[in-house]
Design a protein around this motif. Structure first.
Motif, PDB file in Angstrom:
ATOM      1  N   TYR A   1       0.830  -1.200   0.000  1.00  0.00           N
ATOM      2  CA  TYR A   1       0.000   0.000   0.000  1.00  0.00           C
ATOM      3  C   TYR A   1       0.867   1.253   0.000  1.00  0.00           C
ATOM      4  O   TYR A   1       0.665   2.176  -0.800  1.00  0.00           O
ATOM      5  CB  TYR A   1      -0.919  -0.031   1.221  1.00  0.00           C
TER       6      TYR A   1
ATOM      7  N   GLN B   1       1.621   4.312  -2.779  1.00  0.00           N
ATOM      8  CA  GLN B   1       1.490   5.724  -2.422  1.00  0.00           C
ATOM      9  C   GLN B   1       2.718   6.506  -2.859  1.00  0.00           C
ATOM     10  O   GLN B   1       2.602   7.582  -3.446  1.00  0.00           O
ATOM     11  CB  GLN B   1       1.346   5.838  -0.897  1.00  0.00           C
TER      12      GLN B   1
ATOM     13  N   GLN C   1      -1.190   9.190  -3.831  1.00  0.00           N
ATOM     14  CA  GLN C   1      -2.386   8.701  -3.143  1.00  0.00           C
ATOM     15  C   GLN C   1      -3.579   8.533  -4.077  1.00  0.00           C
ATOM     16  O   GLN C   1      -4.358   7.601  -3.934  1.00  0.00           O
ATOM     17  CB  GLN C   1      -2.753   9.638  -1.987  1.00  0.00           C
TER      18      GLN C   1
ATOM     19  N   VAL D   1      -3.517   5.004  -5.787  1.00  0.00           N
ATOM     20  CA  VAL D   1      -3.370   3.773  -5.004  1.00  0.00           C
ATOM     21  C   VAL D   1      -4.536   2.850  -5.351  1.00  0.00           C
ATOM     22  O   VAL D   1      -5.686   3.282  -5.399  1.00  0.00           O
ATOM     23  CB  VAL D   1      -3.345   4.078  -3.491  1.00  0.00           C
TER      24      VAL D   1
END
Length: 183
Positions: free
Chosen positions: A51, A55, A60, A63
């Protein structure tokens, strides 16, 4: 993230970046058998790695939802460790009420829940620092995984030796003590 937290080369790293079938994974030979706060933190960092890497690499807004299982697992595991297994510092676990025989539930405890949340956020910040420290390595692995769906031990080790930070390279393969070995 496995390289940066466990200082071990995994057997295999797979990503389904060029396929819509299956999931990415890291096949390794070692995770801590017992959890302490120290070992739980590096496990959380390892689980958040995919994750957080997305990012850092993509931003962001880009993602994917590919880490949803890891994020759910991190939250439930840490809450369980803090609420049920004593890492939150409380030995008071059970709540009364209308329960069936053999059934139990844990007392709500906002303080322990906040400790667990703070623990996850602290592990996340440390994981981001590790990924930024190892950004060259991360980008090389990502680049190779776009071309090839899997990397194996020898190639991962070669990439790590060439692109890993001096701290990672110096620590690679050194045994990181688990609880059994400390005892």
């Amino acid at each position: 993230m496995y390289l940066a937290t466990y200082y071990q080369v995994p057997c295999q790293i797979s990503a389904m970046t060029n396929s819509r079938v299956g999931q990415g994974f890291v096949r390794h030979g070692y995770l801590d058998e017992f959890k302490s706060k120290r070992t739980l933190k590096r496990y959380v960092q390892y689980c958040l790695g995919g994750y957080l890497a997305e990012q850092i690499i993509f931003g962001q807004d880009n993602v994917s939802d590919g880490s949803r299982g890891d994020l759910t697992y991190v939250n439930t595991t840490v809450l369980k460790q803090f609420r049920e297994n004593g890492l939150g510092g409380s030995v008071l676990q059970y709540s009364g009420g209308n329960l069936q025989p053999g059934e139990y539930k844990f007392m709500p405890n906002e303080e322990i829940d906040q400790m667990a949340a703070d623990f996850i956020l602290e592990a996340q910040q440390e994981a981001i620092s590790l990924l930024k420290r190892e950004e060259k390595l991360l980008l090389q692995i990502a680049k190779r995984l776009i071309e090839f769906p899997s990397l194996h031990f020898e190639e991962i080790e070669s990439i790590a030796m060439e692109y890993g930070s001096s701290e990672l390279v110096e620590s690679l393969g050194k045994d990181q003590l688990g609880l059994k070995k400390i005892l």
